[in-house]
Design a protein around this motif. Structure first.
Motif, short mmCIF file in Angstrom:
data_model
loop_
_atom_site.label_atom_id
_atom_site.label_comp_id
_atom_site.label_asym_id
_atom_site.label_seq_id
_atom_site.Cartn_x
_atom_site.Cartn_y
_atom_site.Cartn_z
N ILE A 151 0.86 -1.20 0.00
CA ILE A 151 0.00 0.00 0.00
C ILE A 151 0.89 1.25 0.00
CG2 ILE A 151 -1.76 1.29 1.30
CD1 ILE A 151 -2.70 -1.46 2.38
N ALA A 152 1.98 1.17 0.78
CA ALA A 152 2.90 2.31 0.86
C ALA A 152 3.57 2.60 -0.49
CB ALA A 152 3.96 2.04 1.92
N ALA A 153 3.78 1.55 -1.28
CA ALA A 153 4.38 1.76 -2.61
C ALA A 153 3.32 2.19 -3.61
CB ALA A 153 5.05 0.48 -3.07
N ALA A 154 2.08 1.74 -3.38
CA ALA A 154 1.00 2.03 -4.34
C ALA A 154 0.56 3.49 -4.28
CB ALA A 154 -0.18 1.11 -4.08
N ILE A 155 0.62 4.09 -3.07
CA ILE A 155 0.12 5.47 -2.92
C ILE A 155 0.91 6.46 -3.80
CG2 ILE A 155 -0.13 7.40 -1.28
CD1 ILE A 155 -1.03 5.26 0.79
N PRO A 156 2.25 6.52 -3.70
CA PRO A 156 2.97 7.46 -4.60
C PRO A 156 2.77 7.15 -6.08
CG PRO A 156 4.52 6.19 -3.26
CD PRO A 156 3.17 5.87 -2.75
N LEU A 157 2.64 5.84 -6.40
CA LEU A 157 2.41 5.48 -7.81
C LEU A 157 1.06 6.04 -8.29
CD1 LEU A 157 3.29 3.94 -10.38
CD2 LEU A 157 2.24 1.89 -9.41
N GLY A 158 0.05 5.90 -7.42
CA GLY A 158 -1.29 6.42 -7.76
C GLY A 158 -1.27 7.94 -7.90
N ILE A 159 -0.56 8.61 -6.97
CA ILE A 159 -0.49 10.09 -7.03
C ILE A 159 0.25 10.52 -8.30
CG2 ILE A 159 0.48 12.14 -5.89
CD1 ILE A 159 -0.11 10.71 -3.20
N ALA A 160 1.32 9.80 -8.62
CA ALA A 160 2.06 10.10 -9.87
C ALA A 160 1.14 9.92 -11.07
CB ALA A 160 3.28 9.20 -9.98
N GLY A 161 0.28 8.90 -11.00
CA GLY A 161 -0.69 8.67 -12.08
C GLY A 161 -1.68 9.81 -12.21
N ILE A 162 -2.12 10.34 -11.06
CA ILE A 162 -3.06 11.48 -11.09
C ILE A 162 -2.37 12.70 -11.72
CG2 ILE A 162 -4.37 13.10 -9.64
CD1 ILE A 162 -4.81 10.68 -7.71
N TYR A 163 -1.11 12.90 -11.34
CA TYR A 163 -0.36 14.02 -11.93
C TYR A 163 -0.20 13.82 -13.45
CZ TYR A 163 0.89 16.82 -7.91
OH TYR A 163 0.84 17.67 -6.85
N ALA A 164 0.02 12.57 -13.84
CA ALA A 164 0.16 12.29 -15.29
C ALA A 164 -1.15 12.59 -16.01
CB ALA A 164 0.55 10.84 -15.50
N LEU A 165 -2.25 12.35 -15.31
CA LEU A 165 -3.58 12.55 -15.90
C LEU A 165 -3.94 14.03 -15.97
CD1 LEU A 165 -5.58 10.33 -16.77
CD2 LEU A 165 -6.73 10.62 -14.59
N ARG A 166 -3.58 14.77 -14.91
CA ARG A 166 -4.03 16.15 -14.81
C ARG A 166 -2.92 17.17 -15.15
NH1 ARG A 166 -9.23 16.66 -14.62
NH2 ARG A 166 -9.03 18.61 -13.50
N GLY A 167 -1.67 16.76 -14.98
CA GLY A 167 -0.57 17.72 -15.16
C GLY A 167 -0.43 18.19 -16.61
N ARG A 168 0.02 19.43 -16.78
CA ARG A 168 0.19 19.98 -18.12
C ARG A 168 1.67 20.27 -18.41
NH1 ARG A 168 -4.51 20.91 -20.47
NH2 ARG A 168 -6.34 21.11 -19.14
N ARG A 169 2.39 20.64 -17.36
CA ARG A 169 3.79 21.00 -17.57
C ARG A 169 4.64 19.75 -17.77
NH1 ARG A 169 6.16 25.53 -13.88
NH2 ARG A 169 7.82 24.93 -15.29
N LYS A 170 5.55 19.87 -18.72
CA LYS A 170 6.41 18.72 -19.04
C LYS A 170 7.24 18.30 -17.83
CE LYS A 170 5.86 18.76 -23.69
NZ LYS A 170 5.40 17.66 -24.49
N GLU A 171 7.71 19.30 -17.07
CA GLU A 171 8.54 18.98 -15.89
C GLU A 171 7.75 18.17 -14.88
OE1 GLU A 171 10.25 22.41 -14.13
OE2 GLU A 171 11.70 22.69 -15.75
N THR A 172 6.49 18.54 -14.69
CA THR A 172 5.63 17.81 -13.74
C THR A 172 5.47 16.37 -14.20
OG1 THR A 172 4.41 19.86 -13.46
CG2 THR A 172 3.36 17.87 -12.61
N LEU A 173 5.24 16.19 -15.50
CA LEU A 173 5.04 14.84 -16.05
C LEU A 173 6.32 14.01 -15.90
CD1 LEU A 173 3.00 15.67 -19.29
CD2 LEU A 173 2.14 14.86 -17.11
N ARG A 174 7.45 14.65 -16.16
CA ARG A 174 8.71 13.91 -16.04
C ARG A 174 8.94 13.47 -14.60
NH1 ARG A 174 10.98 17.61 -19.84
NH2 ARG A 174 11.95 18.83 -18.19
N LEU A 175 8.63 14.38 -13.67
CA LEU A 175 8.79 14.06 -12.25
C LEU A 175 7.83 12.93 -11.86
CD1 LEU A 175 10.52 15.10 -9.91
CD2 LEU A 175 8.56 16.48 -9.19
N ALA A 176 6.61 13.01 -12.38
CA ALA A 176 5.63 11.95 -12.09
C ALA A 176 6.14 10.61 -12.62
CB ALA A 176 4.28 12.30 -12.73
N GLY A 177 6.80 10.65 -13.77
CA GLY A 177 7.38 9.44 -14.35
C GLY A 177 8.46 8.85 -13.45
#
Lengths: 397, 144
Positions: free
Chosen positions: B52-78
């Motif tokens: 669960i502890a590993a899944a939470i940041p992965l899920g948040i990164a996924g939300i950022y990938a879904l909603r984020g617009r800036r390339k830097e944000t997407l790269r960080l989410a990756g």
């Protein structure tokens, strides 16, 4: 702009169409590879299990044919007995070169005196054995001693560094055999002396004693003389030795072979439905895309692009999508098959072993080519049609 | 493309967080019994909880990938997604691990599910990183 750049721009320009085409390629490649690997892996595993058994004929008590298949293939513990004197009777049959008895045992379920619950165990006679010993020779030239055992690929030590508790007797795990994908991987092998020692210890140390009926064995493995007809020998055994059933190695695992055959038929039917449907769907998508892009392609022609360039750009676009989709499908199929192989073995009741890397690479290549060929075939007609249209008419429409 | 990858990351995070609860040995009623008769959870159960502890940041990164617009944000989410996927795999294999017997439920079901989802999460995150690798155009300054 090069042909490749043009194809990439077109792919990026129409996301939905590209996704649908790539998804079709993914499904075709993943399903084909998954089914092929599963069926070939099962067949390889069956052959390996029969080869590892190393006997031309396996003689079991009458009625135990299904049980021995379940034990050797799925590791389902089985116990059956027949008189040991049958060994002499079988050796007297012309054409039989060697006969070696084996005893099949099983650990207790949920008992603290056994480290592993319901484990299939094979005790062999080192004096006459010609089936287990050849595998051991590589790692243990001296063979197994008293209190020593060798396990299948799944067997691991539970007590200390190399100990396993069986019926209260602490035996030493001296090594593991190469995986076969069958029940042999979760079986334990030891000599008859170790089995009798276990039975002795179990009287005081186990929740239930290990019972080995005197002068009884579970199966007798036969090696025939070179050039003899095993079928004739099997008939002779059936005629002269009462209460036993001879199984020729070619007929061993017959139930699983039939199961595999029915699985193969189902896969072929599903493939015959999926493959043409995917081609038709992709063909229709490209036909619609070709109509949508009449003006664009007309402009391209008017700027000097040849018919061949237009057709090639469409086919390259289709091939790129097919390659990406099929690669993803192949990755998912191989990963799923590798990770879930034990679940597949348990659920389908068939043994399974991933093929060696060379064969795996060949099958991956075939899956990739099939998916790319399917998409290429589907896009060929629309590409030819659109490349033949007159640029002036296309731009006016 | 980044939206699609974001959906994959969120789905894999959900599988990583939920599936172990239903596929560990404890879910099948198997627990260790200590010498004093107490029942304790096997290590696959704790590995499942740690997922669960590993899944939470992965899920948040996924939300950022879904909603984020800036390339830097997407790269960080990756990057965060790939690290979380790797962590999910390591938890079930090296850091905590599963039961020793390969035939147990956790090794037949839980571990393959975690490894499959973790690998998909890593692949999607790396793909997101590369999709967002193009530099952002410099901000335009309105003429006075």
């Amino acid at each position: 702009m090069s042909l490749l750049q043009l194809a990439w721009k077109n792919i990026a320009g129409n996301g939905l169409r590209s996704w649908v085409v790539a998804l079709c390629a993914l499904v075709v490649a993943a399903f084909t590879l998954f089914a092929t690997l599963l069926l070939r892996g099962s067949a390889t595993s069956l052959e390996l299990a029969a080869a590892r058994l190393g006997a031309e004929i396996v003689v079991v008590p009458e009625g135990a044919q299904t049980e021995i298949e379940g034990a050797l293939l799925m590791g389902v513990p089985a116990q059956f007995w027949m008189p040991e004197e049958n060994v002499e009777k079988l050796l007297a049959i012309p054409g039989v070169e060697a006969a070696s008895p084996q005893i099949y045992l099983a650990t207790l379920v949920g008992a603290s005196c056994c480290s592993v619950s319901e484990m299939f165990m094979v005790a062999y006679d080192p004096e006459t054995d010609f089936t287990v010993r050849p595998w051991l020779e590589k790692e243990l030239p001296a063979g197994l001693g008293l209190g020593e055992v060798i396990g299948g690929d799944y067997i691991f030590a539970t007590e200390g560094e190399d100990g396993i508790l069986v019926y209260g007797d602490l035996v030493k795990l001296v090594g593991n055999l190469e995986p076969t994908g069958t029940g042999l991987d979760q079986s334990l092998f030891f000599t008859l002396d170790t089995a009798h020692d276990m039975a002795r210890v179990s009287l005081t140390e186990a929740l239930e004693p290990l019972v080995i009926p005197p002068d009884q064995v579970s199966a007798i493995l036969l090696k025939t003389e070179p050039g003899t007809n095993t079928e004739e020998i099997a008939v002779e055994i059936y005629r002269t030795v009462p209460g036993v059933y001879p199984i020729q190695s070619a007929n061993l695992f017959q139930t699983s072979r039939m199961h595999l055959e029915s699985l193969l038929n189902t896969v072929v039917i599903v493939m015959m439905l999926i493959w043409p449907l995917a081609i038709v769907l992709i063909g229709m998508i490209y036909l619609m895309a070709a109509n949508e892009r009449r003006r664009e392609l007309g402009v391209l022609r008017a700027l000097g692009a040849t018919r061949r360039f237009v057709a090639e750009s469409l086919l390259l676009e289709a091939s790129l999508l097919a390659f990406c989709g099929a690669s993803a499908g192949i990755f998912v199929a191989v990963l799923a098959l590798y990770l879930f192989r034990r679940l597949i073995i348990n659920s389908l009741g068939v043994p399974f072993l991933l093929p060696p890397p060379g064969l795996l690479a060949l099958q991956i290549g075939i899956g990739l080519l099939l998916a790319m060929f399917s998409v290429f075939l589907a896009a060929l007609l629309p590409a030819i049609k659109i490349s033949r249209q007159d640029p002036a008419i296309a731009m006016r429409e | 493309m980044n939206k699609f990858l974001g959906v994959i990351m969120i789905l894999t995070a959900l599988v990583l967080a939920i599936a172990p609860v239903f596929t560990d040995c404890e879910s099948q009623g198997k627990m260790l019994t200590t010498a004093d008769g107490r029942s304790v959870s096997m290590k696959c159960h704790w590995a499942g909880i740690a997922e669960i502890a590993a899944a939470i940041p992965l899920g948040i990164a996924g939300i950022y990938a879904l909603r984020g617009r800036r390339k830097e944000t997407l790269r960080l989410a990756g990057i965060v997604g790939a690290a979380s996927g790797l962590m999910a795999i390591l938890l079930a294999t090296e850091l905590i691990g599963t039961c020793g017997n390969p035939a147990m439920t956790c090794n037949v079901l839980m571990r393959p599910i975690v490894l499959f989802s973790g690998t998909l999460g890593i692949v999607a995150s790396i793909a997101l990183f590369f999709v967002a690798r193009e530099p952002e155009p410099p901000p335009t300054v309105a003429a006075a």
